[in-house]
Design an enzyme around this catalytic site. Structure first.
Site, short mmCIF file in Angstrom:
data_model
loop_
_atom_site.label_atom_id
_atom_site.label_comp_id
_atom_site.label_asym_id
_atom_site.label_seq_id
_atom_site.Cartn_x
_atom_site.Cartn_y
_atom_site.Cartn_z
N LYS A 115 -24.29 5.48 -3.25
CA LYS A 115 -24.00 6.63 -3.93
C LYS A 115 -24.02 6.31 -5.31
O LYS A 115 -24.27 7.27 -6.12
CB LYS A 115 -22.41 6.77 -3.64
CG LYS A 115 -22.42 7.43 -2.00
CD LYS A 115 -20.81 7.91 -1.84
CE LYS A 115 -20.54 8.15 -0.24
NZ LYS A 115 -19.16 8.69 -0.16
N LEU A 150 -19.54 0.49 -4.68
CA LEU A 150 -20.38 0.34 -5.44
C LEU A 150 -21.74 -0.05 -4.80
O LEU A 150 -22.91 0.14 -5.15
CB LEU A 150 -20.18 -0.83 -6.44
CG LEU A 150 -19.26 -0.42 -7.43
CD1 LEU A 150 -18.89 -1.76 -8.41
CD2 LEU A 150 -19.89 0.44 -8.54
N LEU A 151 -21.43 -0.52 -3.40
CA LEU A 151 -22.71 -0.93 -2.72
C LEU A 151 -23.07 0.01 -1.58
O LEU A 151 -23.87 -0.12 -0.80
CB LEU A 151 -22.57 -2.45 -2.04
CG LEU A 151 -22.11 -3.41 -2.89
CD1 LEU A 151 -22.17 -4.82 -2.07
CD2 LEU A 151 -23.37 -3.75 -3.86
N TYR A 165 0.91 -1.10 0.13
CA TYR A 165 0.05 -0.06 -0.01
C TYR A 165 1.08 1.36 0.13
O TYR A 165 1.65 1.51 0.89
CB TYR A 165 -0.94 -0.14 1.32
CG TYR A 165 -1.92 -1.12 1.38
CD1 TYR A 165 -2.26 -2.12 0.24
CD2 TYR A 165 -2.72 -1.39 2.50
CE1 TYR A 165 -3.01 -2.89 0.31
CE2 TYR A 165 -3.79 -2.29 2.60
CZ TYR A 165 -3.83 -3.27 1.59
OH TYR A 165 -4.78 -4.15 1.70
N SER A 181 -12.41 -5.10 1.07
CA SER A 181 -13.67 -4.25 0.02
C SER A 181 -14.91 -4.79 0.15
O SER A 181 -15.56 -5.13 -0.92
CB SER A 181 -13.05 -4.36 -1.35
OG SER A 181 -13.73 -3.32 -1.94
#
Length: 352
Positions: A223, A219-220, A61, A213
């Protein structure tokens, strides 16, 4: 906050884990977030105050900068009981041995992570991805060595297939190496592939499950809606491509159900999606992340949300994955002889 045993270990972790991929903003990670030390400190303090006791990161990361930030926030003064998890596998340089799960790479990267995190021990060290060129015997021996050296307390895997996990566990048992106590996987209402093998294996073999995630890259969250462009400031607007969406109509049906249940309960769609995961039998902890305090605060609230059986059935129905071979054959012929692990996949189908 509820705490659950991590696999067959005696370690208890919170049902929510703090994800930190939004820290740093170096290279590809800038698409996810670019929080610095000051912002990270606020987020970490908020999560700890809420009872979250596991912070998850990875050396890849922001090319190590994420670990540096966590080390700057917690180094030398980590609150008692707060656990650190990190991962290694991906490239950390241009050399031929700067990636993979070889003894050389794993031990070197573990020592580098310890320095960046400013700690003398990593509580959960996870192999981040499969390496088909390094013998599993070498990988499992290296992880066992790190535990015996006192640099690591527990080990886990991430993004392994079913046969990868079973082979690794078999090698650990044969050579009396420390076993994986957990796997970190992608699992959401939209992507329920893990129910075919990964979740049944966890139940059968006593592995904890950490979910990365859990909102499918946002996506869930509620928005993103059908026939609307991705909102500015989101990962999708910035070109993020994980997870792959193979059936867009199904995705929006799931989102609309999440929003509807959220509206009925007076909570966000994101909280409903997270609560569904927390309520799955095999799941130990769900990794939450965000760029803002508001996002973290909203996600943390999911720990207290209990869905009704009717709400869970609505979500299961709209998201149920197809039964692929050999499972459809098992479902058709031996449904009277299914075990506990089998029912992790077959249970919702038997209720239809």
């Amino acid at each position: 906050m509820e705490y659950r045993l991590l696999g067959r270990s005696g370690l208890k972790i919170s049902t929510l884990t703090m994800g930190t991929m939004t820290f740093g903003g170096v290279g590809w990670a800038k698409t996810v977030g670019d929080l610095g030390v000051a912002e990270a400190r606020k987020m970490i303090d908020m999560c700890i105050d809420a009872g979250i006791n596991l912070i998850d990161t990875a050396n890849a990361y922001s090319s190590g900068e994420c670990e540096n930030i966590i080390g700057d926030v917690l180094g030398g003064k980590r609150p008692q009981g707060v656990l650190l998890a990190t991962k290694a596998r991906f490239s950390m340089g241009d050399g031929p041995n700067d990636q993979g799960l070889s003894r050389y790479h794993l031990i070197r990267e573990c020592e580098a992570s310890l320095k960046r995190l400013k700690t003398d021990v990593i509580d959960l060290y996870q192999v981040h991805e499969w390496d088909g060129q390094t013998p599993l015997e070498e990988t499992m021996e290296a992880l066992d060595t790190l535990i015996r050296q006192g640099k690591v307390r527990y080990v886990g895997c991430s993004n392994y297939s079913g046969w990868h996990i079973m082979k690794a566990l078999g090698i650990a048992n044969e050579h009396r190496y420390q076993r994986f106590v957990s796997q970190q996987i992608h699992y959401t209402l939209e992507a329920r592939d893990a129910e075919y093998e990964l979740l049944p294996i966890s139940i059968d073999q006593g592995l904890g499950v950490l979910v990365w995630s859990p909102l499918a890259g946002g996506l869930l969250s509620g928005k993103h809606r059908r026939n609307q462009a991705a909102p500015e400031g989101t990962r999708q607007f910035a070109g993020w491509t994980e997870p792959p969406i193979r059936d867009e109509n199904r995705l929006w049906n799931i989102v609309e159900t999440l929003v509807a249940i959220g509206d009925e309960r007076g909570v966000s769609a994101a909280q409903v999606a997270l609560a569904w995961l927390i309520g799955r039998k095999a799941v130990t902890s769900v990794i939450i992340g965000g760029r803002t305090e508001a996002q973290f605060r909203d996600n943390i609230a999911a720990a207290e949300l209990k869905l009704t059986d009717e709400e869970r059935k609505r979500l299961d129905t709209v998201s149920l994955p197809p039964v692929i071979y050999p499972y459809w054959h098992q479902l058709n012929t031996v449904s009277d002889r299914l075990g506990e692990a089998d029912l992790e996949l077959f249970g919702p189908h038997l209720q239809q």
